[in-house]
Design a protein around this motif. Structure first.
Motif, PDB file in Angstrom:
ATOM      1  N   HIS A 113       0.818  -1.213   0.000  1.00 47.82           N
ATOM      2  CA  HIS A 113       0.000   0.000   0.000  1.00 47.82           C
ATOM      3  C   HIS A 113       0.852   1.264   0.000  1.00 47.82           C
ATOM      4  CE1 HIS A 113       0.920   0.938   4.211  1.00 47.82           C
ATOM      5  NE2 HIS A 113       0.856  -0.366   4.432  1.00 47.82           N
ATOM      6  N   GLY A 114       0.190   2.369  -0.292  1.00 44.39           N
ATOM      7  CA  GLY A 114       0.845   3.670  -0.282  1.00 44.39           C
ATOM      8  C   GLY A 114       0.497   4.471   0.953  1.00 44.39           C
ATOM      9  N   CYS A 115       0.554   5.785   0.797  1.00 50.66           N
ATOM     10  CA  CYS A 115       0.356   6.707   1.912  1.00 50.66           C
ATOM     11  C   CYS A 115      -1.038   6.614   2.513  1.00 50.66           C
ATOM     12  CB  CYS A 115       0.601   8.120   1.405  1.00 50.66           C
ATOM     13  SG  CYS A 115      -0.145   9.422   2.396  1.00 50.66           S
ATOM     14  N   LEU A 160       0.126  -6.683   2.866  1.00 51.03           N
ATOM     15  CA  LEU A 160       0.685  -6.483   4.199  1.00 51.03           C
ATOM     16  C   LEU A 160       0.496  -5.058   4.677  1.00 51.03           C
ATOM     17  CD1 LEU A 160       4.498  -5.858   4.195  1.00 51.03           C
ATOM     18  CD2 LEU A 160       3.273  -6.153   2.036  1.00 51.03           C
ATOM     19  N   ASP A 161       0.568  -4.889   5.993  1.00 51.75           N
ATOM     20  CA  ASP A 161       0.667  -3.569   6.614  1.00 51.75           C
ATOM     21  C   ASP A 161       2.143  -3.230   6.757  1.00 51.75           C
ATOM     22  OD1 ASP A 161      -2.062  -3.405   6.939  1.00 51.75           O
ATOM     23  OD2 ASP A 161      -2.033  -3.845   9.090  1.00 51.75           O
ATOM     24  N   GLN A 162       2.589  -2.149   6.126  1.00 52.66           N
ATOM     25  CA  GLN A 162       3.948  -1.708   6.369  1.00 52.66           C
ATOM     26  C   GLN A 162       4.074  -1.192   7.811  1.00 52.66           C
ATOM     27  OE1 GLN A 162       6.122   0.098   2.866  1.00 52.66           O
ATOM     28  NE2 GLN A 162       4.041   0.794   2.426  1.00 52.66           N
ATOM     29  N   TRP A 174       2.332   1.133  -5.142  1.00 49.82           N
ATOM     30  CA  TRP A 174       1.524   2.298  -5.523  1.00 49.82           C
ATOM     31  C   TRP A 174       2.014   3.493  -4.726  1.00 49.82           C
ATOM     32  CZ3 TRP A 174      -4.316   2.655  -3.788  1.00 49.82           C
ATOM     33  CH2 TRP A 174      -4.859   3.882  -4.199  1.00 49.82           C
ATOM     34  N   SER A 175       2.375   4.550  -5.433  1.00 49.23           N
ATOM     35  CA  SER A 175       2.765   5.801  -4.803  1.00 49.23           C
ATOM     36  C   SER A 175       3.982   5.599  -3.911  1.00 49.23           C
ATOM     37  CB  SER A 175       1.571   6.384  -4.035  1.00 49.23           C
ATOM     38  OG  SER A 175       1.788   7.733  -3.684  1.00 49.23           O
ATOM     39  N   LEU A 176       3.853   5.868  -2.628  1.00 54.92           N
ATOM     40  CA  LEU A 176       4.969   5.766  -1.694  1.00 54.92           C
ATOM     41  C   LEU A 176       5.657   4.409  -1.770  1.00 54.92           C
ATOM     42  CD1 LEU A 176       5.164   6.997   1.913  1.00 54.92           C
ATOM     43  CD2 LEU A 176       5.285   4.539   1.554  1.00 54.92           C
ATOM     44  N   SER A 177       4.906   3.319  -1.939  1.00 57.89           N
ATOM     45  CA  SER A 177       5.512   1.988  -1.935  1.00 57.89           C
ATOM     46  C   SER A 177       6.210   1.659  -3.246  1.00 57.89           C
ATOM     47  CB  SER A 177       4.460   0.918  -1.626  1.00 57.89           C
ATOM     48  OG  SER A 177       3.475   0.848  -2.630  1.00 57.89           O
ATOM     49  N   GLY A 178       6.115   2.547  -4.248  1.00 53.10           N
ATOM     50  CA  GLY A 178       6.914   2.333  -5.448  1.00 53.10           C
ATOM     51  C   GLY A 178       8.398   2.279  -5.132  1.00 53.10           C
TER      52      GLY A 178
END
Length: 260
Positions: free
Chosen positions: A17-19, A42-44, A85-89
């Motif tokens: 996930h992202g932000c 997962l939950d970062q 996606w986004s931050l997790s890129g």
């Protein structure tokens, strides 16, 4: 300890996930992906509803890359398809660079990794648009108004007033649950310094995806990322913006699985 959800059998697809989100961001995608793959979300660290393991002092993009690599190793299933996606890129590309043995393919939608970019015109476009998107959020974060900061941030990244309110209720609740992470995100923290040459060493299939109507920040980064990775596919989604995976989950899942 990273919480996760899984369903299905077959080649593992790890969704990151992202932000302002957690593994619930991928819940609308789970059934479609699990039909033919092992869906894993997962939950970062610091996201989700669990208590933090500390006061947030280990928050960084470096932590996210190393956590994701450790998580994939812990699955014990061999190389996986990574979706960011986004931050997790930054996380999925970072793992592909550092730990290629863990990765079968990469699908990144509007990732924010830009440290490899050196072209002055690209850097100016990224910096100017980042200022426009993110600077107005900072005073709300400093004031401790997480709900208002989250709403404004989602509207701004989508370049669309009212974008937050257009999302499904469960999605909005998830983002407000994760508003506490904004103070960490907007605080200085170590950033990984990848080069174009390092990205060029990625040998697995890579799809770099952006929306047709997305902000210059994501548009410029997507084009530069694809240029650095030989053989990667740059995909432009007609009519889409940054929140496309949340606004049209069925379309996102179908496009992602077609590339996986």
């Amino acid at each position: 300890s990273l919480a996760y959800t899984e369903q299905g059998r077959g080649s593992p697809v790890v969704m990151v996930h992202g932000c302002c989100a957690d593994r619930r961001a991928w819940e609308p995608h789970r059934e479609a992906i699990a039909q033919n793959h092992r869906f894993i979300a997962l939950d970062q660290r610091y996201w989700g509803t669990a208590p933090w393991p500390d006061k947030g002092e280990k928050y960084s993009r470096e932590t996210q890359i190393e956590d994701l690599a450790a998580f994939v190793r812990g699955l014990g299933s061999g190389p996986v398809h990574l979706v960011g996606w986004s931050l997790s890129g930054t996380s999925v590309l970072g793992v592909a660079v550092r730990y290629p043995e863990l990765v079968k393919s990469v699908y990144v939608y509007e990732g924010g990794l830009s440290t490899f970019i050196t072209d002055p015109a690209d850097l100016k476009a990224i910096d100017d648009d980042a200022d426009a998107a993110f600077n107005p959020v900072v005073p709300l974060v400093k004031a401790g108004d997480g709900a208002a900061a989250t709403r404004l941030l989602m509207d701004n990244v989508n370049a669309q007033p009212g974008a937050f309110d257009s999302l499904p209720p469960a999605w909005r609740a998830m983002q407000l649950d994760n508003a506490r992470t904004l103070a960490l995100m907007f605080a200085p923290s170590p950033s990984p310094k990848f080069t174009c040459q390092q990205l060029a060493q990625i040998k697995v299939p890579v799809a770099v995806v952006r929306g047709e109507r997305t902000r210059p920040f994501y548009r410029v980064i997507a084009a530069a990322t694809s240029r650095c990775i030989p053989g990667s596919k740059l995909i432009v989604v007609p009519g889409a913006r940054h929140l496309w995976p949340g606004q049209e989950p069925a379309a996102f899942s179908a496009a992602m699985m077609e590339s996986t």
